[in-house]
Design an enzyme around this catalytic site. Sequence first.
Site, short mmCIF file in Angstrom:
data_model
loop_
_atom_site.label_atom_id
_atom_site.label_comp_id
_atom_site.label_asym_id
_atom_site.label_seq_id
_atom_site.Cartn_x
_atom_site.Cartn_y
_atom_site.Cartn_z
CB VAL A 172 -0.93 0.03 1.22
CG1 VAL A 172 -1.80 1.28 1.22
CG2 VAL A 172 -1.80 -1.23 1.25
CB CYS A 173 2.06 3.35 -2.65
SG CYS A 173 3.49 4.40 -2.91
CG LEU A 174 -1.40 6.85 2.28
CD1 LEU A 174 -2.08 7.49 1.08
CD2 LEU A 174 -2.45 6.28 3.22
#
Length: 453
Positions: free
Chosen positions: A253-255
Site C-alpha cells: 500500500v503506497c501512502l
Amino acid sequence: MDPDVVEIAPPALASTSRTRKPRKVNHEVIDVEQYHVDKMNKGKAIQDGHNPFINVANGVMPMDVDDDCTVVPKDIPTGVKVAISTNGSNPFLATPSSTTVQPQTPNVVMGPSPPSRPVNCHASVSSEVVTSPQANFLRDFKRFDTVEDFSDHHYASKGKASKQHSKTWLKKVQADWKILEKDLPETIFVRACESRMDLMRAVIIGAEGTPYHDGLFFFDIHFPDSYPSVPPKVHYHSGGLRINPNLYNCGKVCLSLLGTWTGNKREKWLPQESTMLQLLVSIQALILNQKPYFNEPGYEPTKGTPSGEAHSKVYSENVFLLSLNTMVYSMRKPPKHFEEFVRSHYFVRALDIVKACNAYKDGAPVGSIVKGGVQDIEETSQSGSKKFRTDVAAFMKAVVGEFVKLGVKELQEKPKPPPVVNANTESNTANRKRSRSSSIKEFLANIGRCVFQ
C-alpha cells in the site's frame, strides 16, 4: 508506482467523520431498468421502457503483475464476505489530490470459473426492499469488534501471543481501539485480535460514484514494536490484481502516511497525532477514489485536460472490470472472521451490482451509479467506450454465477417449460400414419395381383 501524498487531517478531524454531512447529489437519477443511451442525442439519458439486460458471453479478466512484487497464493481469496452498503453518498468520496497512474496493459489472463448453475443476466431486478436474514446480519454486524484467532493474517508470523510490549505501545493500541469503536464510518469494518494485539484486519466498501462501488477491499494491519514512533504496516488483499496505482498486486500500500512514499512533515505519520482511523479513512478517500488514474505521480497535472480525462476514463473502466474479479475471488475465499459478512454483503447487493453492469453495457459511464440509479450523462461524462461495454458483458457472468451460488434466486435461469402438445394434433398425426400404412399395403397387393395374372 509510488503516488504523491495529500495532507491528512489531524485525528480530531478524522474522529468526527461519522458526523460529517454527506455531499448532496442534485443530479437527475434515472431508473437503470429503463436506461439507455440515445446516440442521436449525444449520449443524453432517456427512458423508454428499454430493458438493458442482454446475453453475456464467457470472458477472461486481465491481471497486471509487477516485476518487483511476489504474489502469495494464500493471499488470493476464493470465498465470500459480507459488508453493509453506505446509506447515501459517501462523505469521504474525493477526487485524487496529487497522484496519477498510466493505464497498464495486462500481461496475465485469469479466466472466471464457470458457475455451478445456469445464470440469468436478463433477470428483472426489483427495487423493493425485502428484509432477509442476510440484511439482518449486516444490520447487526459490529463495525469494530475483537476476535480470538488470526491464523490467516498476513503478519501472523511477525510475533507471538506471549510477547510483551512496552507501556507506550499498549496505551497507543488501546487508544486506537477506542477511537475505532466509537467513530468508524458506515463503510469501514475492523476486527482486532485479543490474543495478538499487534494484528488487525479492516474491510472498506467501495463508495458510490467510483469504479470501486459495492466492492469489498481487505487490509491486514500490523503494529510493530516501535509503534507509534513508526507507522503501522498495511497489506492489501490484492488477489494478484493491480486495481489502483497505490495498491500493488503484491499487497503493498503506497501512502505517505505509511512512510511508503515521500511527503512533507504534515503528510507523514505523526506519533503524537496520527491514528488508525485517520489511516483507514485516508485509504478510502485518497486511494479508492473517483478517478484513480490521477493517483500516479506525474499525471495529476493533466487532470481536467482532454488527454488526461480520456486516459482516466479508460483506466477507470479497467479498474471496474478488475473490481468484478475481486468480487469473484472474495466470494470464493473470504478472509477469516468476515466469511458471513462477505456472503451477506454480496447477497444483498447482488441485484444492484447487476443493475450497474447492465447500465454500463447500455452506455452509462463508470461511476455514474448513484443510489441505484444513473446520473444524467451530461452531469457526469461521456458514455462508456464500446470495448468496455463488451468487456462488462463478458466479465459479469462469473460474478452472476457466484451470486446464484449465494442463493440469489432472481438471477437463476428458469428452466424452459416442456412443449405443449395439442390432443387434436396427436390424433391427426396418428391418422396420417395409419393412412400412409394402408396406402402402402394396397400398393403391394396390386403389384401381387399383376404378377400372377
